[in-house]
Write a protein that holds these residues in place. Sequence first.
Motif, PDB file in Angstrom:
ATOM      1  N   SER A   3     -48.001 -67.041   3.945  1.00  0.00           N
ATOM      2  CA  SER A   3     -47.142 -66.557   3.187  1.00  0.00           C
ATOM      3  C   SER A   3     -45.886 -67.476   2.625  1.00  0.00           C
ATOM      4  CB  SER A   3     -46.806 -65.248   3.056  1.00  0.00           C
ATOM      5  OG  SER A   3     -46.143 -64.740   2.042  1.00  0.00           O
ATOM      6  N   VAL A   4     -45.100 -67.789   3.681  1.00  0.00           N
ATOM      7  CA  VAL A   4     -44.252 -68.289   3.631  1.00  0.00           C
ATOM      8  C   VAL A   4     -44.129 -69.936   3.043  1.00  0.00           C
ATOM      9  CG1 VAL A   4     -42.214 -69.536   5.103  1.00  0.00           C
ATOM     10  CG2 VAL A   4     -42.861 -67.242   5.578  1.00  0.00           C
ATOM     11  N   GLU A   5     -45.326 -70.458   3.606  1.00  0.00           N
ATOM     12  CA  GLU A   5     -45.583 -71.964   2.887  1.00  0.00           C
ATOM     13  C   GLU A   5     -46.013 -71.799   1.557  1.00  0.00           C
ATOM     14  OE1 GLU A   5     -48.733 -73.144   5.590  1.00  0.00           O
ATOM     15  OE2 GLU A   5     -47.312 -74.128   6.916  1.00  0.00           O
ATOM     16  N   GLN A   6     -46.694 -70.781   1.234  1.00  0.00           N
ATOM     17  CA  GLN A   6     -47.131 -70.520  -0.304  1.00  0.00           C
ATOM     18  C   GLN A   6     -45.747 -70.449  -1.109  1.00  0.00           C
ATOM     19  OE1 GLN A   6     -49.729 -67.155  -0.014  1.00  0.00           O
ATOM     20  NE2 GLN A   6     -51.568 -68.844   0.077  1.00  0.00           N
ATOM     21  N   ASP A   7     -44.925 -69.194  -0.631  1.00  0.00           N
ATOM     22  CA  ASP A   7     -43.657 -69.054  -1.261  1.00  0.00           C
ATOM     23  C   ASP A   7     -42.708 -70.413  -1.529  1.00  0.00           C
ATOM     24  OD1 ASP A   7     -44.186 -66.558  -1.615  1.00  0.00           O
ATOM     25  OD2 ASP A   7     -42.815 -65.925  -0.088  1.00  0.00           O
ATOM     26  N   LEU A   8     -42.703 -71.125  -0.453  1.00  0.00           N
ATOM     27  CA  LEU A   8     -41.914 -72.540  -0.343  1.00  0.00           C
ATOM     28  C   LEU A   8     -42.646 -73.372  -1.443  1.00  0.00           C
ATOM     29  CD1 LEU A   8     -41.200 -72.942   3.436  1.00  0.00           C
ATOM     30  CD2 LEU A   8     -39.580 -72.708   1.663  1.00  0.00           C
ATOM     31  N   GLU A   9     -43.894 -73.375  -1.757  1.00  0.00           N
ATOM     32  CA  GLU A   9     -44.617 -74.403  -2.634  1.00  0.00           C
ATOM     33  C   GLU A   9     -44.184 -73.810  -3.917  1.00  0.00           C
ATOM     34  OE1 GLU A   9     -46.520 -77.535  -4.261  1.00  0.00           O
ATOM     35  OE2 GLU A   9     -46.098 -77.297  -2.023  1.00  0.00           O
ATOM     36  N   LYS A  10     -44.362 -72.563  -4.173  1.00  0.00           N
ATOM     37  CA  LYS A  10     -43.912 -71.938  -5.375  1.00  0.00           C
ATOM     38  C   LYS A  10     -42.483 -72.269  -5.795  1.00  0.00           C
ATOM     39  CE  LYS A  10     -47.329 -68.330  -5.365  1.00  0.00           C
ATOM     40  NZ  LYS A  10     -47.516 -66.588  -5.695  1.00  0.00           N
ATOM     41  N   MET A  11     -41.451 -72.191  -4.928  1.00  0.00           N
ATOM     42  CA  MET A  11     -40.285 -72.500  -5.144  1.00  0.00           C
ATOM     43  C   MET A  11     -40.015 -74.023  -5.516  1.00  0.00           C
ATOM     44  SD  MET A  11     -37.980 -70.674  -2.437  1.00  0.00           S
ATOM     45  CE  MET A  11     -38.330 -69.097  -1.923  1.00  0.00           C
ATOM     46  N   LYS A  12     -40.779 -74.754  -4.757  1.00  0.00           N
ATOM     47  CA  LYS A  12     -40.518 -76.394  -5.005  1.00  0.00           C
ATOM     48  C   LYS A  12     -41.217 -76.461  -6.597  1.00  0.00           C
ATOM     49  CE  LYS A  12     -42.408 -80.645  -3.695  1.00  0.00           C
ATOM     50  NZ  LYS A  12     -43.477 -81.390  -2.655  1.00  0.00           N
ATOM     51  N   GLN A  13     -42.224 -76.084  -6.940  1.00  0.00           N
ATOM     52  CA  GLN A  13     -42.717 -76.026  -8.195  1.00  0.00           C
ATOM     53  C   GLN A  13     -41.869 -75.453  -9.294  1.00  0.00           C
ATOM     54  OE1 GLN A  13     -46.584 -74.170  -8.186  1.00  0.00           O
ATOM     55  NE2 GLN A  13     -47.597 -75.885  -6.998  1.00  0.00           N
TER      56      GLN A  13
END
Length: 84
Positions: A3-13
């Motif tokens: 979940s943290v990695e997914q959130d970070l990826e969404k933030m990056k996008q």
Amino acid sequence: MNSVEQDLEKMKQAIEKAKDVRYRAEAKLEELENQKQRLLVELEELGVKPEELEQEIQRLEDSIARSMDEAWSLIPKELVSREQ
């Protein structure tokens, strides 16, 4: 991916998208500033100050209306179609 990695990826996008939107907005602003400058130069060439633009437009519209009235008055009434 957790979940943290997914959130970070969404933030990056989201950040990349925001950067793109900002870039396009800055380019549009620059384009509009250039257009404004060209219009100000054109007004100056025409001898019209930006703050007098509304009055100049009204003066030209009045002049056009008077010229149209004068042109219509010169046309014989019998030649003017009644269906307008």
